[in-house]
Write a protein that holds these residues in place. Sequence first.
Motif, PDB file in Angstrom:
ATOM      1  N   ASP A  53       5.923  -1.547   3.838  1.00 48.17           N
ATOM      2  CA  ASP A  53       5.873  -2.004   2.445  1.00 48.17           C
ATOM      3  C   ASP A  53       7.168  -2.729   2.076  1.00 48.17           C
ATOM      4  O   ASP A  53       7.148  -3.739   1.372  1.00 48.17           O
ATOM      5  CB  ASP A  53       5.684  -0.821   1.481  1.00 48.17           C
ATOM      6  CG  ASP A  53       4.293  -0.219   1.531  1.00 48.17           C
ATOM      7  OD1 ASP A  53       3.315  -0.986   1.677  1.00 48.17           O
ATOM      8  OD2 ASP A  53       4.180   1.017   1.425  1.00 48.17           O
ATOM      9  N   VAL A  54       8.297  -2.204   2.562  1.00 46.37           N
ATOM     10  CA  VAL A  54       9.596  -2.820   2.263  1.00 46.37           C
ATOM     11  C   VAL A  54       9.644  -4.235   2.837  1.00 46.37           C
ATOM     12  O   VAL A  54      10.087  -5.176   2.171  1.00 46.37           O
ATOM     13  CB  VAL A  54      10.762  -1.958   2.799  1.00 46.37           C
ATOM     14  CG1 VAL A  54      12.094  -2.685   2.635  1.00 46.37           C
ATOM     15  CG2 VAL A  54      10.800  -0.614   2.076  1.00 46.37           C
ATOM     16  N   LYS A  55       9.149  -4.412   4.072  1.00 47.86           N
ATOM     17  CA  LYS A  55       9.099  -5.758   4.672  1.00 47.86           C
ATOM     18  C   LYS A  55       8.248  -6.692   3.818  1.00 47.86           C
ATOM     19  O   LYS A  55       8.610  -7.837   3.577  1.00 47.86           O
ATOM     20  CB  LYS A  55       8.496  -5.699   6.085  1.00 47.86           C
ATOM     21  CG  LYS A  55       9.474  -5.414   7.166  1.00 47.86           C
ATOM     22  CD  LYS A  55       8.773  -5.553   8.508  1.00 47.86           C
ATOM     23  CE  LYS A  55       9.716  -5.247   9.649  1.00 47.86           C
ATOM     24  NZ  LYS A  55       9.057  -5.312  10.940  1.00 47.86           N
ATOM     25  N   LYS A 115       0.831  -1.199   0.000  1.00 44.26           N
ATOM     26  CA  LYS A 115       0.000   0.000   0.000  1.00 44.26           C
ATOM     27  C   LYS A 115       0.874   1.261   0.000  1.00 44.26           C
ATOM     28  O   LYS A 115       0.839   2.039   0.955  1.00 44.26           O
ATOM     29  CB  LYS A 115      -0.912   0.009   1.216  1.00 44.26           C
ATOM     30  CG  LYS A 115      -1.873  -1.172   1.251  1.00 44.26           C
ATOM     31  CD  LYS A 115      -2.807  -1.102   2.416  1.00 44.26           C
ATOM     32  CE  LYS A 115      -3.728  -2.259   2.591  1.00 44.26           C
ATOM     33  NZ  LYS A 115      -3.885  -3.233   1.591  1.00 44.26           N
ATOM     34  N   PRO A 116       1.667   1.460  -1.066  1.00 45.57           N
ATOM     35  CA  PRO A 116       2.498   2.662  -1.075  1.00 45.57           C
ATOM     36  C   PRO A 116       1.646   3.918  -1.208  1.00 45.57           C
ATOM     37  O   PRO A 116       0.572   3.884  -1.814  1.00 45.57           O
ATOM     38  CB  PRO A 116       3.385   2.471  -2.303  1.00 45.57           C
ATOM     39  CG  PRO A 116       2.603   1.582  -3.202  1.00 45.57           C
ATOM     40  CD  PRO A 116       1.817   0.677  -2.284  1.00 45.57           C
ATOM     41  N   LYS A 117       2.126   4.994  -0.613  1.00 43.86           N
ATOM     42  CA  LYS A 117       1.466   6.290  -0.771  1.00 43.86           C
ATOM     43  C   LYS A 117       1.915   6.850  -2.115  1.00 43.86           C
ATOM     44  O   LYS A 117       2.922   6.440  -2.665  1.00 43.86           O
ATOM     45  CB  LYS A 117       1.914   7.248   0.340  1.00 43.86           C
ATOM     46  CG  LYS A 117       1.775   6.692   1.738  1.00 43.86           C
ATOM     47  CD  LYS A 117       0.398   6.898   2.265  1.00 43.86           C
ATOM     48  CE  LYS A 117       0.274   6.446   3.700  1.00 43.86           C
ATOM     49  NZ  LYS A 117      -0.413   5.186   3.858  1.00 43.86           N
ATOM     50  N   LYS A 118       1.150   7.801  -2.628  1.00 41.07           N
ATOM     51  CA  LYS A 118       1.573   8.478  -3.850  1.00 41.07           C
ATOM     52  C   LYS A 118       1.725   9.959  -3.530  1.00 41.07           C
ATOM     53  O   LYS A 118       0.881  10.543  -2.854  1.00 41.07           O
ATOM     54  CB  LYS A 118       0.569   8.260  -4.967  1.00 41.07           C
ATOM     55  CG  LYS A 118       0.567   6.807  -5.433  1.00 41.07           C
ATOM     56  CD  LYS A 118      -0.019   6.638  -6.793  1.00 41.07           C
ATOM     57  CE  LYS A 118       0.083   5.175  -7.206  1.00 41.07           C
ATOM     58  NZ  LYS A 118      -0.606   4.905  -8.441  1.00 41.07           N
ATOM     59  N   ASN A 119       2.839  10.535  -4.012  1.00 41.91           N
ATOM     60  CA  ASN A 119       3.053  11.957  -3.755  1.00 41.91           C
ATOM     61  C   ASN A 119       2.275  12.791  -4.769  1.00 41.91           C
ATOM     62  O   ASN A 119       1.525  12.255  -5.587  1.00 41.91           O
ATOM     63  CB  ASN A 119       4.554  12.287  -3.740  1.00 41.91           C
ATOM     64  CG  ASN A 119       5.226  12.078  -5.085  1.00 41.91           C
ATOM     65  OD1 ASN A 119       4.571  11.924  -6.113  1.00 41.91           O
ATOM     66  ND2 ASN A 119       6.545  12.086  -5.082  1.00 41.91           N
ATOM     67  N   ALA A 120       2.468  14.106  -4.737  1.00 40.34           N
ATOM     68  CA  ALA A 120       1.717  15.013  -5.612  1.00 40.34           C
ATOM     69  C   ALA A 120       1.941  14.695  -7.093  1.00 40.34           C
ATOM     70  O   ALA A 120       1.043  14.882  -7.914  1.00 40.34           O
ATOM     71  CB  ALA A 120       2.104  16.452  -5.324  1.00 40.34           C
ATOM     72  N   LYS A 121       3.117  14.200  -7.431  1.00 38.34           N
ATOM     73  CA  LYS A 121       3.424  13.846  -8.821  1.00 38.34           C
ATOM     74  C   LYS A 121       2.879  12.477  -9.205  1.00 38.34           C
ATOM     75  O   LYS A 121       2.968  12.076 -10.350  1.00 38.34           O
ATOM     76  CB  LYS A 121       4.934  13.833  -9.038  1.00 38.34           C
ATOM     77  CG  LYS A 121       5.590  15.186  -8.969  1.00 38.34           C
ATOM     78  CD  LYS A 121       7.069  15.025  -9.240  1.00 38.34           C
ATOM     79  CE  LYS A 121       7.827  16.304  -9.119  1.00 38.34           C
ATOM     80  NZ  LYS A 121       9.268  16.093  -9.300  1.00 38.34           N
ATOM     81  N   GLY A 122       2.371  11.724  -8.226  1.00 37.37           N
ATOM     82  CA  GLY A 122       1.853  10.388  -8.499  1.00 37.37           C
ATOM     83  C   GLY A 122       2.897   9.293  -8.347  1.00 37.37           C
ATOM     84  O   GLY A 122       2.641   8.143  -8.689  1.00 37.37           O
ATOM     85  N   ASN A 123       4.086   9.654  -7.837  1.00 35.40           N
ATOM     86  CA  ASN A 123       5.135   8.656  -7.625  1.00 35.40           C
ATOM     87  C   ASN A 123       4.851   7.838  -6.372  1.00 35.40           C
ATOM     88  O   ASN A 123       4.415   8.376  -5.364  1.00 35.40           O
ATOM     89  CB  ASN A 123       6.505   9.336  -7.470  1.00 35.40           C
ATOM     90  CG  ASN A 123       6.906  10.099  -8.711  1.00 35.40           C
ATOM     91  OD1 ASN A 123       6.512   9.757  -9.815  1.00 35.40           O
ATOM     92  ND2 ASN A 123       7.675  11.157  -8.527  1.00 35.40           N
TER      93      ASN A 123
END
Length: 110
Positions: free
Chosen positions: A54-56, A39-47
């Motif tokens: 998440d890494v685990k 469940k990664p977050k997305k920054n303003a650019k959508g990255n």
Amino acid sequence: MHLELAPNKRYYSIGEIAKAFNVNASLIRFWDKEFDILKPKKNAKGNRMFTPEDVKNLQLIYHLVKERGFTLEGAKTHLKEGQKKTLDKFEIISKLEAIKAQLNTIKNQL
């Protein structure tokens, strides 16, 4: 597997993750789409910005798919059925591998 990621960061970019796992960013994006556990977050650019949790989970997916040869469906089933048990075992294995590496370093210094 020991990852080369900066410790104590709140978020990691997909590039940092891909480099640490020695895979293409496209594989990380693919796994993100395939596995609900990520469940990664997305920054303003959508990255995508991955948390330590998440890494685990990516380490676990990598372990199942790349090291143990699970199919994606097999890995998904395995994660759903025994997620806590699998994670505990994986963490134990990771800690033992780190201890082994430390012991080998000490041995080589003798």
